[in-house]
Scaffold this motif. Structure first.
Motif, short mmCIF file in Angstrom:
data_model
loop_
_atom_site.label_atom_id
_atom_site.label_comp_id
_atom_site.label_asym_id
_atom_site.label_seq_id
_atom_site.Cartn_x
_atom_site.Cartn_y
_atom_site.Cartn_z
N LYS A 280 0.79 -1.39 -0.03
CA LYS A 280 -0.20 0.15 0.01
C LYS A 280 0.72 1.39 0.03
O LYS A 280 0.59 2.17 -0.71
CB LYS A 280 -0.87 0.04 1.29
N THR A 531 -15.95 8.27 -11.05
CA THR A 531 -15.80 8.26 -9.52
C THR A 531 -16.99 9.03 -9.05
O THR A 531 -16.96 9.39 -7.76
CB THR A 531 -14.67 9.02 -9.44
N TYR A 547 -10.33 2.92 -8.50
CA TYR A 547 -11.14 3.76 -7.40
C TYR A 547 -10.95 2.83 -6.20
O TYR A 547 -10.55 3.34 -5.13
CB TYR A 547 -12.49 4.22 -7.77
N GLU A 548 -11.35 1.79 -6.17
CA GLU A 548 -11.52 0.75 -5.27
C GLU A 548 -9.97 0.24 -4.58
O GLU A 548 -9.97 0.19 -3.59
CB GLU A 548 -12.07 -0.69 -5.85
N MET A 551 -9.04 3.35 -2.56
CA MET A 551 -9.57 3.02 -1.04
C MET A 551 -8.90 2.06 -0.33
O MET A 551 -8.46 2.18 0.90
CB MET A 551 -11.11 2.69 -1.41
N LYS A 552 -8.44 0.78 -0.87
CA LYS A 552 -7.72 -0.09 -0.31
C LYS A 552 -6.33 0.39 0.32
O LYS A 552 -6.00 -0.16 1.44
CB LYS A 552 -7.52 -1.31 -1.20
N GLY A 554 -5.68 3.55 1.11
CA GLY A 554 -5.75 4.54 2.14
C GLY A 554 -5.40 5.80 1.39
O GLY A 554 -5.16 6.83 1.93
N PRO A 556 -7.32 9.10 0.11
CA PRO A 556 -8.73 9.33 0.19
C PRO A 556 -9.40 9.96 -1.00
O PRO A 556 -10.76 9.85 -1.28
CB PRO A 556 -8.70 10.51 1.14
N ASP A 557 -8.50 10.37 -2.09
CA ASP A 557 -9.03 11.13 -3.38
C ASP A 557 -9.05 10.01 -4.40
O ASP A 557 -7.97 10.16 -5.12
CB ASP A 557 -8.44 12.50 -3.61
N GLY A 558 -10.25 9.22 -4.32
CA GLY A 558 -10.18 8.20 -5.68
C GLY A 558 -9.91 9.03 -7.02
O GLY A 558 -9.28 8.54 -7.84
#
Length: 577
Positions: A280, A531, A547-548, A551-552, A554, A556-558
């Motif tokens: 990540k 999005t 986008y997912e 999120m995975k 961390g 925040p702005d996908g």
């Protein structure tokens, strides 16, 4: 352990019309109840393999074979095509080539009528299966009245109504919008769970197929099986890209970030993906180091729609008087590459037909460089606007490939020497040069699509509208076509693409407009569109796995992450300016 329902034993097949075999030494066993994806670039032998499963080889496609193919332990050499059809039900990519009945209900009932099923039971089963695929409201309509996605559902119902051991799907997602594609995979998965039927899928849209779990992926290349692995295992290798298949976008992004893909990370789907904290962090670092794109500098307005309305009035449409376009206001600028997206039946293709003059709008105004298009005939509009239809069989008018591509130029009175040069250039770009002297009838559905694209490209219009130009194309041919369109776009030709392929929109479109229920509901960058959960839901789109992934990890702005991915691909991978 389940016993094999399908077996290929050292099977080789050569068409009579070809010098070399299409399939070499195929050894493949599929157990009862398995879900198997067969993937590979165009020409790798996927379709021939499918034809060997459903009996078209050798009953329709003549050739020589060695080895054996068995269904439930019985050699197909000792079976009639009728006997094979009791084991295998096929949903074709070209749905129009599969329809038999004059209405949807008649088409679904065809197999039952052949079995002399009594009327009460027949009607009950037709209604039940039509509800399962959400086509029950169209039972009395002609299949020709339906959208591409609705036709796909009718074909699926026609196969499902008969109880077979193997369901064979030839690119079931090719004509479906993203949300309907997801539902199609969910439906296939539901059928598989309820009935235990064996499912074999041939499909290019790997990420969309893997929306639901597959047991194995069989990868073909040049007529040979080069991999037969679980999705987690195959996605952890570089074989897919090496053999011309597009990886899921989240896999590509992880590789750009330097993350090593391994089976223990469960890369089969974005939902199952299991990343370490170090993984990540690598993704976050890559995101921060990638520059945002510059503002798009588009030209003057080329085509403008102002309050455009259109209502179908002829009785052939499923709902005479249906308003297919409502108050459409849209500007298309010179030199842009625009994507039009939205669910099946939203008005995308109708808008294109109105632009080309195939249908005449009944409200609002439509102009090309300020000139009212009502003043121009279809032929006069065709001097400026080229249109490639979704179904290639509706465009092709000549038996030979070269003559089909040359047709428009000859109609213009172009000199034969110039025609030959332009046609040859276009055939090479579209991957059709080896087939230049072939009859169109010898081509696959995807190859026919490339012929129709070539026939318009050869005429060099200033605005090109393409309805699903890459449906049914493998990643290599998809890339060749899109890179060629991008080259034309750089030369000043405006490109409008109607597509269900969210990857295409992300990779190539500068801007996207969204149609839903006959209206234009949104426009913006691809990252903006994919999005926005509200737009995605209204237009039956699919949230990008990028986008997912953000999120995975961390982030925040996908939306910014998706845009960063697009910019990185365009500048660092493809070398765009």
């Amino acid at each position: 352990m389940s016993s094999p329902i399908l077996q290929f034993e050292n099977f080789t097949f050569k068409y009579n019309a070809q010098a070399e075999p299409t399939l070499y030494g195929i050894d493949l066993s599929v157990n009862k109840g398995e879900k198997v994806l067969i993937a590979g670039a165009s020409g790798c032998g996927k379709s021939t393999l499918a034809h060997c499963i459903n009996g078209l080889v050798p009953f329709s496609c003549q050739g020589e074979s060695t080895g054996d193919v068995k269904l439930d332990g019985k050699s197909t050499k000792a079976m009639s095509i009728f006997e094979i059809s009791k084991y295998v039900g096929t949903v074709l990519q070209d749905t129009d080539g599969q329809f038999i009945g004059l209405t949807v209900a008649e088409d679904i009932a065809f197999a039952l009528e052949n079995q002399c099923v009594e009327d009460p039971e027949l009607h009950e089963r037709v209604l039940e299966i039509s509800k399962t695929v959400s086509i029950d409201r169209h039972l009395h309509h002609s299949p020709s009245e339906l959208s591409g996605g609705q036709k796909q559902r009718v074909s699926l119902a026609g196969v499902m109504v008969d109880e077979v051991d193997i369901l064979l799907f030839d690119e079931p997602l090719a004509n479906l919008d993203p949300e309907t594609g997801k539902k199609a995979m969910e439906l296939i998965d539901l059928i598989h769970q309820k009935t235990g039927v064996t499912v074999i899928i041939i499909e290019h849209r790997l990420e969309d197929v893997l929306w639901r779990k597959m047991d194995r992926i069989v990868l073909l290349d040049k007529g040979r099986i080069v991999a037969d692995k679980s999705p987690d295992e195959l996605l952890s290798t570089g074989l897919l890209v090496e053999k011309g298949i597009r990886e899921p976008l989240y896999i590509t992004a992880l590789k750009y970030a330097g993350v090593k893909i391994s089976p223990d990370k469960k890369p089969e789907s974005i939902g199952s993906l299991n990343l370490t904290e170090e993984d990540k962090e690598q993704v976050r670092y890559w995101f921060k180091e990638t520059a945002l794109p510059e503002e798009d500098g588009r030209g003057q307005v080329l085509l403008q729609a102002e309050g455009l309305n259109f209502t179908y009035k002829n009785e052939r449409k499923s709902v005479p008087g249906f308003q297919a376009l409502r108050d459409i206001s849209l500007e298309i600028k010179e030199g842009e590459l625009l994507a039009i997206v939205g669910k099946n039946g939203a008005g995308k293709s109708t808008f294109s037909k109105v632009v080309c003059g195939f249908e005449i709008h009944d409200g609002g105004r439509l102009t090309l460089r300020g000139q009212d298009l009502l003043e121009l005939s279809i032929k006069e509009r065709a001097e400026h606007i080229g249109y490639i239809m979704q179904n290639p069989n509706q465009m092709i008018s000549h038996p030979m490939i070269f003559d089909e591509v040359a047709f428009g130029l000859r109609n213009r009175g172009t000199e034969e020497e110039v025609i030959e040069q332009k046609v040859e250039e276009t055939l090479k770009i579209c991957g059709l040069w080896p087939f230049r002297n072939w009859p169109v009838s010898a081509l696959s559905y995807g190859q026919k699509k490339r012929v129709t694209i070539a026939s318009i490209l050869a005429m060099e219009p200033e605005l090109m509208i393409l309805d699903e130009p890459t449906a049914g194309q493998d990643f290599r041919h998809y890339t060749e076509i899109m890179e060629f369109l991008k080259t034309l776009n750089r030369q000043g030709i405006t490109i409008v693409i109607i597509t269900h392929d969210m990857h295409l929109m992300l990779e190539y479109a500068q801007r996207a407009v969204v149609f839903s229920d006959s209206r234009l509901i949104a426009e913006g960058t691809p990252a903006d569109i994919l999005t926005d959960s509200e737009i995605i839901e209204k237009a039956s789109l699919k949230e990008t796995s990028l986008y997912e992934l953000a999120m995975k990890c961390g982030i925040p702005d996908g939306r910014d992450f998706v845009q960063h991915f697009i910019d990185f691909e365009r500048r660092s991978v493809r070398g765009d300016d």
